[in-house]
Design a protein around this motif. Structure first.
Motif, PDB file in Angstrom:
ATOM      1  N   LEU A   1      40.684  39.368  43.314  1.00  0.00           N
ATOM      2  CA  LEU A   1      41.701  39.660  42.311  1.00  0.00           C
ATOM      3  C   LEU A   1      42.708  38.517  42.217  1.00  0.00           C
ATOM      4  O   LEU A   1      43.067  38.084  41.108  1.00  0.00           O
ATOM      5  N   LEU A   2      43.157  38.044  43.340  1.00  0.00           N
ATOM      6  CA  LEU A   2      44.156  36.964  43.360  1.00  0.00           C
ATOM      7  C   LEU A   2      43.638  35.733  42.629  1.00  0.00           C
ATOM      8  O   LEU A   2      44.376  35.099  41.851  1.00  0.00           O
ATOM      9  N   GLY A  31      35.969  54.033  46.589  1.00  0.00           N
ATOM     10  CA  GLY A  31      34.721  53.283  46.472  1.00  0.00           C
ATOM     11  C   GLY A  31      34.862  52.016  45.656  1.00  0.00           C
ATOM     12  O   GLY A  31      33.954  51.626  44.920  1.00  0.00           O
ATOM     13  N   THR A  32      36.006  51.370  45.771  1.00  0.00           N
ATOM     14  CA  THR A  32      36.287  50.163  44.978  1.00  0.00           C
ATOM     15  C   THR A  32      35.329  49.028  45.317  1.00  0.00           C
ATOM     16  O   THR A  32      35.140  48.688  46.487  1.00  0.00           O
ATOM     17  N   GLN A  33      34.731  48.434  44.275  1.00  0.00           N
ATOM     18  CA  GLN A  33      33.800  47.319  44.442  1.00  0.00           C
ATOM     19  C   GLN A  33      34.246  46.133  43.591  1.00  0.00           C
ATOM     20  O   GLN A  33      35.220  46.223  42.838  1.00  0.00           O
ATOM     21  N   GLN A  34      33.535  45.028  43.705  1.00  0.00           N
ATOM     22  CA  GLN A  34      33.885  43.813  42.959  1.00  0.00           C
ATOM     23  C   GLN A  34      33.883  44.064  41.453  1.00  0.00           C
ATOM     24  O   GLN A  34      34.705  43.508  40.726  1.00  0.00           O
ATOM     25  N   GLU A  35      32.965  44.918  41.003  1.00  0.00           N
ATOM     26  CA  GLU A  35      32.899  45.213  39.565  1.00  0.00           C
ATOM     27  C   GLU A  35      34.184  45.884  39.078  1.00  0.00           C
ATOM     28  O   GLU A  35      34.615  45.658  37.939  1.00  0.00           O
ATOM     29  N   ASP A  36      34.810  46.676  39.934  1.00  0.00           N
ATOM     30  CA  ASP A  36      36.053  47.347  39.558  1.00  0.00           C
ATOM     31  C   ASP A  36      37.192  46.339  39.391  1.00  0.00           C
ATOM     32  O   ASP A  36      38.049  46.492  38.523  1.00  0.00           O
ATOM     33  N   VAL A  37      37.192  45.329  40.238  1.00  0.00           N
ATOM     34  CA  VAL A  37      38.204  44.272  40.129  1.00  0.00           C
ATOM     35  C   VAL A  37      38.011  43.504  38.826  1.00  0.00           C
ATOM     36  O   VAL A  37      38.982  43.161  38.140  1.00  0.00           O
TER      37      VAL A  37
END
Length: 269
Positions: free
Chosen positions: A35-36, A130-136
């Protein structure tokens, strides 16, 4: 007491094991770093982290320079107004992102120096959501869509104020820094020879009907009665807008519709 404080950690160790906890920390740190890095390419977004290389928490906020000349007052007064307004816009941003991307786990925080910010803390939320890279990626995509709307609305607020004053005394500009939108106005009926109670009743009636008519318009602009716990009543609050909105035409429409309602009421009476 010290043993009780260590209980959550002990329970986590029993459930996940040492390797499981390490994995979750590494996953959270990787999401924050992702995200950063992505936020660096989003205009008007400022980030704040303790350590850019390993911080599991990312705090960010929308920020846009505003000239003191547009405040209509002193530099000191403008700075306080600007900060409060940006806090309002960032609160709206955080709430919108939380609704649009619930799996991101973002929330709104109030920091002493930065003010109102959006916080991404996957170490606390990723396991549950269940946060994943796709959510970011989706989070940054939605943020990129909202930033131009924030920028346009903030830039057009002064135009809205000036156009409202142009329609005075029929339209009164209402300053409400806690409103995340273009601004607010009140239609003032031009009645003479009536007491204050009657005038207030007429004002409430016209603005209520005016709001309903505006909400029925086929437009991409939202109209409301304002914040639930706001201090201003009998007003038309205009929400966020795109950069192509014609503020002059918008205020002309509000003025004309209000006048038509007032005239129709006179004919009925």
């Amino acid at each position: 007491m010290e043993k009780l404080r260590a209980l959550p950690l002990w329970l986590s160790l029993q459930y996940l094991g040492h390797n499981g906890i390490i994995h979750k920390i590494q996953h959270a740190a990787a999401l924050s770093q992702q995200l950063l890095e992505m936020l660096k390419s989003v205009a008007s977004i400022k980030t704040s982290v303790e350590d850019e290389l390993s911080s599991p928490v990312v705090v960010f906020r929308f920020s846009q320079d505003m000239s003191a000349a547009s405040s209509g007052g002193s530099v000191e007064g403008f700075c306080a107004e600007e900060k409060e307004l940006l806090n309002t816009f960032n609160r709206w941003l955080g709430e919108e992102l939380a609704q649009l991307v619930p799996t991101s786990g973002v929330d709104v925080v109030e920091l002493e120096d930065e003010g109102t910010c959006v916080r991404f803390s996957p170490l606390l939320t990723a396991a549950v959501l269940g946060t994943q890279q796709e959510d970011v990626e989706v989070l940054v995509e939605k943020l990129s869509d909202l930033v131009p709307v924030l920028s346009a609305t903030l830039s057009l607020r002064q135009d809205f104020r000036e156009e409202a004053h142009r329609h005075s005394p029929t339209l009164t500009y209402v300053e409400e820094l806690s409103w995340p939108g273009l601004g607010a106005v009140r239609y003032e009926p031009q009645v003479e020879g009536v007491d204050e109670s009657k005038r207030k009743q007429e004002t409430e009636k016209i603005n209520s009907e005016l709001l309903k008519k505006l909400q029925d318009l086929d437009a991409d602009i939202s109209f409301s009665a304002g914040p639930e716990f706001g201090t201003e009543t009998d007003c038309i609050f205009v929400g966020m807008v795109a950069e192509d909105v014609d503020v002059s035409e918008l205020l002309d429409t509000i003025h004309t519709m209000g006048s038509d309602i007032e005239e129709s009421g006179r004919v009925t009476q």
